[in-house]
Design an enzyme around this catalytic site. Structure first.
Site, PDB file in Angstrom:
ATOM      1  N   GLY A 148       0.802  -1.219   0.000  1.00  0.00           N
ATOM      2  CA  GLY A 148       0.000   0.000   0.000  1.00  0.00           C
ATOM      3  C   GLY A 148       0.831   1.263   0.000  1.00  0.00           C
ATOM      4  O   GLY A 148       1.920   1.331  -0.590  1.00  0.00           O
ATOM      5  N   SER A 149       0.344   2.270   0.702  1.00  0.00           N
ATOM      6  CA  SER A 149       0.946   3.599   0.624  1.00  0.00           C
ATOM      7  C   SER A 149       2.317   3.709   1.281  1.00  0.00           C
ATOM      8  O   SER A 149       2.983   4.736   1.132  1.00  0.00           O
ATOM      9  CB  SER A 149      -0.005   4.633   1.243  1.00  0.00           C
ATOM     10  N   THR A 150       2.760   2.677   2.006  1.00  0.00           N
ATOM     11  CA  THR A 150       4.148   2.720   2.482  1.00  0.00           C
ATOM     12  C   THR A 150       5.102   2.791   1.293  1.00  0.00           C
ATOM     13  O   THR A 150       6.207   3.332   1.410  1.00  0.00           O
ATOM     14  CB  THR A 150       4.488   1.482   3.338  1.00  0.00           C
TER      15      THR A 150
END
Length: 555
Positions: free
Chosen positions: A277-279
């Site tokens: 995801g957004s990591t």
């Protein structure tokens, strides 16, 4: 004429003696062969009936496994195992009935078969308790005895199960560090029977047993609080690559590993791959800055969704305006991140993720390591979706390892579960980022905890920075808005990062009384708890009253 000395059989005395010597030699040879075959049959009977020999691995010593402070994590203890000598059993039926009276779950048919076999030696039950041994001894059955073996014991139970691994009934390592130890040569020594009574030096790990306990405690609480199906976490030394703690839940007790092979007991941190995801936006941002094509003062238009082929790329909570690079990071803009990746280009995007170790199989001591997945062919759509964490699956541990390079000055270090000194780490390290890029990423990580989605990870006095990641899971070939894989990727203290902390939680539900289940609502608070409880144990003291925002001022 001189008379010759003749024997009654007609030959000379010397001939008679020669014949007698030959006859004796023949008798000795024949009986020697017979005796040798008897010994061979006897040994093969023992081996086939019991799998016991002088080099039986169950008698072999294993080294203790200890944490970085010498706390014992795994050790050998002596236990008694029950055997029978069928040739000495007087009444098989009576013997089996008497044994069943003091031992649970005796298989009458199997034990009767073994004790009626006529073999010289058969195992009946391995690893009895002292009470069971005493009860059997009290029966006084001829032909029933005990063999002292070595059994592996893990004082912490499940606390570090996925790292330590397992041994089998013969005390041979079959998973985790236990298997790694065997693969380094211990297994060969055991097979040869050369270490039966040898005192072996302990294997010293990089783990801190206290921090390991804290991480597991926080994750157990998080799974219960957010009603998740799984959770995981790692604390990594950003300057040496040492794994200080790593937990994957659900886990198992290596002292009683009846469920160790269940599908949900997978070591998700190193043997599971996930879309993070957004990591991943942290890596996309670092790539853009390191390329020299983007700097912190640049801005990108995020006012409208990106339309590519039949797909629409939009923001979760879009600002619908032009965003600066720091704003793209703290507002976690898919549109802005995709446009930064587009500026860099597809080939350089793939090269960068490979350079920092996110697309290749991680090298470490644990045998259980999964290979990341990626598209066979990268097209523009792939690059865009990968920029914000969809389309590439990697392991959480190597995500933390790559993040360490973002904040430690740009040096990528292979992760290790063994103790590693700072000097050794410097030799092993590989430069993958410009130090100026690392400075910028430390600023952005800290800014996100100060003003962005990571506010719930703040720990006063420890200058925490980080990035949230809320990824929709693929269900039946489509992304589901109902099932999420959340993560929070952090480091502290951000002015000179010593440790990287990553927490993941699989399919969390909203906390009671709250409506959201994003990473900022669950994974970030878990990281906060880990940092607050473990930092003092790691020798880091809070700095109250100092200007914790010095990094922000510098930009």
């Amino acid at each position: 004429m001189q008379a010759r000395d003749r024997s009654p059989g007609g030959g000379t005395a010397s001939q008679v003696r020669s014949r007698m010597a030959i006859a004796i030699a023949c008798f000795v040879a024949v009986y020697g062969v017979i005796g040798g075959r008897l010994v061979q049959y006897g040994l093969s009977e023992i081996d086939s009936g019991s799998r016991y020999s002088a080099a039986d691995r169950s008698l072999a010593s294993r080294p203790d496994i200890v944490d970085r402070s010498g706390i014992v994590l795994a050790t050998d203890i002596r236990v008694a195992s029950l055997f029978g000598e069928p040739r000495r059993i007087v009444d098989v039926d009576e013997a089996v009935e008497e044994l069943a009276s003091v031992l649970p779950d005796v298989d009458y048919k199997e034990w009767h078969r073994k004790l009626s076999s006529g073999a010289g030696f058969v195992w009946l039950r391995r690893e009895l308790t002292p009470r069971q041994q005493a009860d059997v001894l009290a029966l006084g059955i001829p032909g029933i005895g005990f063999r002292t073996e070595k059994r592996r014991f893990y004082p912490g139970g499940p606390v570090a199960s996925h790292i330590l691994g397992l041994v089998n009934i013969d005390n041979a390592g079959i998973a985790g560090i236990e298997k790694y130890v065997d693969d380094q040569g211990l297994g060969t020594l055991q097979d040869l029977g050369l270490d039966v009574d040898t005192e072996l030096a302990p294997v010293k790990l990089s783990l801190d047993a206290r921090v390991q306990h804290i991480v597991r405690d926080v994750l157990v609480d998080g799974m219960e609080r957010y009603k998740a199906i799984a959770a995981g976490g790692v604390v990594l030394d950003a300057k040496t690559g040492e794994v200080v703690a790593m937990v994957s839940l659900p886990d198992y007790d290596p002292n009683n590993p009846y469920n160790a092979l269940d599908k949900d007991r997978l070591n998700r941190m190193s043997a599971g791959t996930f879309e993070m995801g957004s990591t991943f936006k942290a890596f996309t941002t670092a790539m853009a800055l390191d390329s020299g094509k983007v700097d912190l003062n640049d801005s990108f238009d995020a006012s409208r969704p990106i339309q590519i082929a039949r797909f629409t790329i939009s923001d979760f909570h879009g600002k619908k305006r032009v965003l600066s690079v720091p704003e793209i990071f703290i507002y976690s803009s898919n549109i802005g991140t995709a446009k930064m990746a587009d500026v860099v280009g597809i080939e350089q995007h793939r090269e960068f993720l490979t350079r920092i170790g996110l697309l290749t199989r991680m090298e470490t001591e644990l045998p259980e390591v999964a290979k990341p997945t990626q598209p066979d062919e990268w097209k523009k759509l792939n690059s865009i979706t990968i920029s914000f964490g969809h389309g590439v699956s990697t392991t959480p541990l190597q995500t933390a390892v790559a993040a360490a390079a973002l904040v430690n000055g740009g040096t990528l270090l292979k992760p290790t579960f063994l103790a590693r000194g700072a000097d050794h780490a410097k030799v092993l390290g590989k430069k993958v980022l410009d130090p100026a890029t690392s400075d910028a990423m430390r600023y952005l990580f800290r800014l996100n905890v100060e003003k962005g989605s990571g506010r719930r990870a703040e720990v006063e006095g420890f200058v925490v920075g980080g990035k949230t990641g809320t990824a929709e899971k693929v269900v039946n070939g489509r992304y589901s808005s109902e099932k999420r894989f959340n993560a929070f990727l952090a480091a502290f203290p951000m002015d000179d990062p010593q440790y990287v902390v990553l927490a993941i939680i699989d399919e969390p539900k909203p906390e009671e009384g709250k409506s959201g289940a994003t990473a900022g609502m669950n994974a970030a608070p878990m990281v906060r708890e880990i940092v607050a409880r473990s930092a003092p144990l790691l020798g880091l003291m809070p700095r109250f009253g100092e200007d914790e925002d010095a990094l922000l001022v510098s930009y």
